[in-house]
Design a protein around this motif. Structure first.
Motif, PDB file in Angstrom:
ATOM      1  N   CYS A 154       0.954  -1.171  -0.070  1.00 54.10           N
ATOM      2  CA  CYS A 154       0.038  -0.110  -0.100  1.00 54.10           C
ATOM      3  C   CYS A 154       0.849   1.348   0.036  1.00 54.10           C
ATOM      4  O   CYS A 154       1.867   1.011   0.378  1.00 54.10           O
ATOM      5  N   VAL A 155       0.304   2.486  -0.462  1.00 57.47           N
ATOM      6  CA  VAL A 155       0.998   3.670  -0.424  1.00 57.47           C
ATOM      7  C   VAL A 155       1.033   4.163   1.067  1.00 57.47           C
ATOM      8  O   VAL A 155       2.214   4.420   1.572  1.00 57.47           O
ATOM      9  N   ASP A 156       0.008   3.906   1.987  1.00 55.19           N
ATOM     10  CA  ASP A 156       0.006   4.501   3.346  1.00 55.19           C
ATOM     11  C   ASP A 156      -0.646   3.181   4.024  1.00 55.19           C
ATOM     12  O   ASP A 156      -1.196   2.265   3.498  1.00 55.19           O
ATOM     13  N   PRO A 157      -0.335   3.066   5.531  1.00 55.79           N
ATOM     14  CA  PRO A 157      -0.708   2.096   6.229  1.00 55.79           C
ATOM     15  C   PRO A 157      -2.176   1.919   6.193  1.00 55.79           C
ATOM     16  O   PRO A 157      -2.979   2.902   6.433  1.00 55.79           O
ATOM     17  N   PRO A 158      -2.417   0.700   6.050  1.00 56.59           N
ATOM     18  CA  PRO A 158      -4.197   0.307   6.209  1.00 56.59           C
ATOM     19  C   PRO A 158      -4.307   0.235   7.733  1.00 56.59           C
ATOM     20  O   PRO A 158      -3.756   0.135   8.518  1.00 56.59           O
ATOM     21  N   GLU A 159      -5.818   0.374   7.771  1.00 59.31           N
ATOM     22  CA  GLU A 159      -6.478   0.394   9.015  1.00 59.31           C
ATOM     23  C   GLU A 159      -7.018  -0.926   9.318  1.00 59.31           C
ATOM     24  O   GLU A 159      -7.690  -1.688   8.546  1.00 59.31           O
ATOM     25  N   PRO A 160      -7.137  -1.418  10.401  1.00 61.84           N
ATOM     26  CA  PRO A 160      -7.781  -2.772  11.005  1.00 61.84           C
ATOM     27  C   PRO A 160      -9.343  -2.825  10.516  1.00 61.84           C
ATOM     28  O   PRO A 160      -9.806  -1.294  10.493  1.00 61.84           O
ATOM     29  N   PRO A 161     -10.203  -3.705  10.273  1.00 58.74           N
ATOM     30  CA  PRO A 161      -9.570  -5.036  10.516  1.00 58.74           C
ATOM     31  C   PRO A 161      -8.603  -5.336   9.454  1.00 58.74           C
ATOM     32  O   PRO A 161      -9.054  -5.209   8.320  1.00 58.74           O
ATOM     33  N   LEU A 162      -7.780  -6.353   9.613  1.00 63.70           N
ATOM     34  CA  LEU A 162      -6.624  -7.046   8.568  1.00 63.70           C
ATOM     35  C   LEU A 162      -6.623  -8.533   8.842  1.00 63.70           C
ATOM     36  O   LEU A 162      -7.062  -8.843  10.028  1.00 63.70           O
ATOM     37  N   PRO A 163      -6.295  -9.314   8.032  1.00 62.80           N
ATOM     38  CA  PRO A 163      -5.863 -10.580   8.388  1.00 62.80           C
ATOM     39  C   PRO A 163      -4.884 -10.941   9.288  1.00 62.80           C
ATOM     40  O   PRO A 163      -4.216 -10.121   9.518  1.00 62.80           O
ATOM     41  N   PRO A 164      -5.252 -11.857  10.054  1.00 62.83           N
ATOM     42  CA  PRO A 164      -4.134 -12.164  11.355  1.00 62.83           C
ATOM     43  C   PRO A 164      -2.692 -12.466  10.893  1.00 62.83           C
ATOM     44  O   PRO A 164      -1.990 -11.889  11.491  1.00 62.83           O
ATOM     45  N   ARG A 165      -2.675 -12.966   9.811  1.00 65.75           N
ATOM     46  CA  ARG A 165      -1.290 -13.334   9.122  1.00 65.75           C
ATOM     47  C   ARG A 165      -0.884 -12.317   8.017  1.00 65.75           C
ATOM     48  O   ARG A 165      -1.121 -12.678   6.874  1.00 65.75           O
ATOM     49  N   ILE A 166      -0.312 -11.065   8.153  1.00 66.65           N
ATOM     50  CA  ILE A 166      -0.249 -10.213   7.145  1.00 66.65           C
ATOM     51  C   ILE A 166       1.020  -9.205   7.318  1.00 66.65           C
ATOM     52  O   ILE A 166       1.240  -9.072   8.617  1.00 66.65           O
ATOM     53  N   THR A 167       1.824  -9.231   6.250  1.00 61.20           N
ATOM     54  CA  THR A 167       2.868  -8.398   6.372  1.00 61.20           C
ATOM     55  C   THR A 167       2.621  -6.941   5.454  1.00 61.20           C
ATOM     56  O   THR A 167       2.121  -7.551   4.286  1.00 61.20           O
ATOM     57  N   VAL A 168       2.730  -6.043   5.955  1.00 60.45           N
ATOM     58  CA  VAL A 168       2.306  -4.853   5.205  1.00 60.45           C
ATOM     59  C   VAL A 168       3.626  -4.165   4.521  1.00 60.45           C
ATOM     60  O   VAL A 168       4.726  -3.970   5.302  1.00 60.45           O
ATOM     61  N   LEU A 169       3.632  -3.896   3.221  1.00 61.59           N
ATOM     62  CA  LEU A 169       4.886  -3.177   2.500  1.00 61.59           C
ATOM     63  C   LEU A 169       4.451  -1.953   1.904  1.00 61.59           C
ATOM     64  O   LEU A 169       3.608  -1.989   1.315  1.00 61.59           O
ATOM     65  N   LEU A 170       5.055  -0.923   2.473  1.00 60.02           N
ATOM     66  CA  LEU A 170       4.710   0.332   1.904  1.00 60.02           C
ATOM     67  C   LEU A 170       5.547   0.988   0.948  1.00 60.02           C
ATOM     68  O   LEU A 170       6.766   0.627   0.716  1.00 60.02           O
ATOM     69  N   GLY A 171       4.807   1.090  -0.321  1.00 57.36           N
ATOM     70  CA  GLY A 171       5.617   1.374  -1.535  1.00 57.36           C
ATOM     71  C   GLY A 171       4.630   2.040  -2.538  1.00 57.36           C
ATOM     72  O   GLY A 171       3.488   2.049  -2.319  1.00 57.36           O
ATOM     73  N   ARG A 172       5.258   2.671  -3.518  1.00 59.08           N
ATOM     74  CA  ARG A 172       4.620   3.467  -4.481  1.00 59.08           C
ATOM     75  C   ARG A 172       5.303   3.313  -5.713  1.00 59.08           C
ATOM     76  O   ARG A 172       6.490   3.244  -5.910  1.00 59.08           O
ATOM     77  N   GLY A 173       4.558   3.011  -6.819  1.00 64.13           N
ATOM     78  CA  GLY A 173       5.238   2.669  -8.297  1.00 64.13           C
ATOM     79  C   GLY A 173       5.901   3.840  -9.018  1.00 64.13           C
ATOM     80  O   GLY A 173       5.662   5.000  -8.152  1.00 64.13           O
ATOM     81  N   PRO A 174       6.612   3.671  -9.957  1.00 68.33           N
ATOM     82  CA  PRO A 174       6.901   2.442 -10.947  1.00 68.33           C
ATOM     83  C   PRO A 174       7.716   1.331 -10.349  1.00 68.33           C
ATOM     84  O   PRO A 174       8.589   1.659  -9.477  1.00 68.33           O
ATOM     85  N   TYR A 175       7.243   0.034 -10.555  1.00 67.89           N
ATOM     86  CA  TYR A 175       8.106  -0.837 -10.105  1.00 67.89           C
ATOM     87  C   TYR A 175       8.822  -1.818 -11.167  1.00 67.89           C
ATOM     88  O   TYR A 175       8.282  -1.420 -12.519  1.00 67.89           O
ATOM     89  N   THR A 176       9.884  -2.425 -11.173  1.00 61.21           N
ATOM     90  CA  THR A 176      10.466  -2.876 -12.090  1.00 61.21           C
ATOM     91  C   THR A 176      10.139  -4.477 -12.120  1.00 61.21           C
ATOM     92  O   THR A 176       9.901  -4.979 -11.034  1.00 61.21           O
ATOM     93  N   VAL A 177      10.216  -5.190 -13.331  1.00 61.99           N
ATOM     94  CA  VAL A 177      10.174  -6.768 -13.348  1.00 61.99           C
ATOM     95  C   VAL A 177      11.087  -7.307 -12.316  1.00 61.99           C
ATOM     96  O   VAL A 177      10.744  -8.402 -11.474  1.00 61.99           O
ATOM     97  N   ASP A 178      12.383  -6.952 -12.583  1.00 61.88           N
ATOM     98  CA  ASP A 178      13.426  -7.482 -11.658  1.00 61.88           C
ATOM     99  C   ASP A 178      12.926  -7.584 -10.046  1.00 61.88           C
ATOM    100  O   ASP A 178      13.156  -8.525  -9.329  1.00 61.88           O
ATOM    101  N   GLY A 179      12.454  -6.336  -9.752  1.00 66.60           N
ATOM    102  CA  GLY A 179      12.127  -6.151  -8.418  1.00 66.60           C
ATOM    103  C   GLY A 179      10.982  -6.775  -8.091  1.00 66.60           C
ATOM    104  O   GLY A 179      10.951  -7.322  -6.767  1.00 66.60           O
ATOM    105  N   GLU A 180       9.978  -7.001  -8.865  1.00 65.70           N
ATOM    106  CA  GLU A 180       8.795  -7.849  -8.594  1.00 65.70           C
ATOM    107  C   GLU A 180       9.133  -9.276  -8.587  1.00 65.70           C
ATOM    108  O   GLU A 180       8.557 -10.042  -7.524  1.00 65.70           O
ATOM    109  N   LEU A 181       9.804  -9.782  -9.373  1.00 65.06           N
ATOM    110  CA  LEU A 181      10.162 -10.984  -9.529  1.00 65.06           C
ATOM    111  C   LEU A 181      10.960 -11.386  -8.015  1.00 65.06           C
ATOM    112  O   LEU A 181      10.989 -12.446  -7.406  1.00 65.06           O
ATOM    113  N   ALA A 182      11.828 -10.648  -7.591  1.00 66.44           N
ATOM    114  CA  ALA A 182      12.558 -10.898  -6.310  1.00 66.44           C
ATOM    115  C   ALA A 182      11.681 -10.727  -5.272  1.00 66.44           C
ATOM    116  O   ALA A 182      11.614 -11.710  -4.238  1.00 66.44           O
TER     117      ALA A 182
END
Length: 248
Positions: A154-182
């Motif tokens: 997400c661009v900004d942190p999400p608010e609950p309720p959220l899945p109990p087993r979740i990792t949140v990664l803050l980011g904003r595009g554009p993204y690269t294919v190599d980065g997405e594959l990794a």
């Protein structure tokens, strides 16, 4: 000119209009903490529904409106149709093509659904480790999937309720294919969930998913107000439309 923005196309259009000496105001919804700002004047926040937008258009002597909001911004698009219609201001919809509109993505294992709830229901049969790229709103529909592991970007942190087993990664595009594959490999992702936003800023994930043979749950775009306004797919076409009504 009023540009209802928040997209790359809206920023490009505002830049072109400013370069041509056309007075333009770009309106942003204010849902992102630090939005990318376009050239020209910017206002942030809603108008108060169709009547509020109509009053603003009248008070500011707006000659034309271009709705270049996100394909999933249903409320503002409906307000634009109603508000512009109240005061007789020409309205154009600028909306980039969806990823599933044609044959641009051969080989992608699409699993189209109509809603986020349908996306959640489809997941248990497709994989246990899920990459969510649908934005921070609407994640509550996945909260009951306690057996699945989620990576949500997400661009900004999400608010609950959220899945109990979740990792949140803050980011904003554009993204690269190599980065997405990794990213997909590191988190051992088994299924991707995305909205049919279209465009190139975040499409690298589709290339990566196709390369890894991952299923892609694609939330279709919502239907538009009927009757829809004139609609174009590119900034160049929007500028041509504005030229035909003498506004660019």
């Amino acid at each position: 000119m009023l540009v209802l923005g928040g997209t790359a196309e809206a920023r490009e259009l505002a830049g072109e209009l400013v370069a041509r000496g056309v007075p333009v105001v770009s309106s942003l919804a204010g849902r992102v903490a630090a939005p990318r700002l376009p050239a020209g004047e910017v206002r942030i926040g809603g108008f108060g529904g169709p009547a509020g937008l109509a009053g603003w258009l009248r008070a500011h002597d707006v000659a034309a409106v271009v709705d270049a909001t996100h394909p999933f911004a249903e409320r503002i698009s409906a307000s634009a149709v109603a508000g512009a219609g109240m005061v007789g201001v020409p309205l154009l919809r600028l909306e980039r093509p969806g990823w599933a509109d044609g044959d641009e993505w051969p080989g992608v294992d699409w699993h189209p659904v109509s809603t986020m709830a349908e996306a959640a229901a489809a997941l248990p049969a497709l994989g246990r480790r899920v990459f969510l790229t649908t934005g921070r709103q609407g994640l509550a529909v996945f909260a009951g999937l306690a057996d699945l592991e989620f990576l949500a970007r997400c661009v900004d942190p999400p608010e609950p309720p959220l899945p109990p087993r979740i990792t949140v990664l803050l980011g904003r595009g554009p993204y690269t294919v190599d980065g997405e594959l990794a990213l997909l490999r590191y988190h051992r992702i088994e299924v991707l969930v995305t909205k049919d936003s279209g465009g190139s800023m975040t499409s690298a994930k589709l290339v990566a998913a196709r390369e890894l043979g991952l299923p892609v749950v694609l939330v279709r775009r919502p239907s538009r107000p009927a009757p829809p306004p004139p609609t174009v797919r590119t900034v160049a076409a929007a500028l041509d439309w504005l030229a035909t009504i003498g506004r660019a």
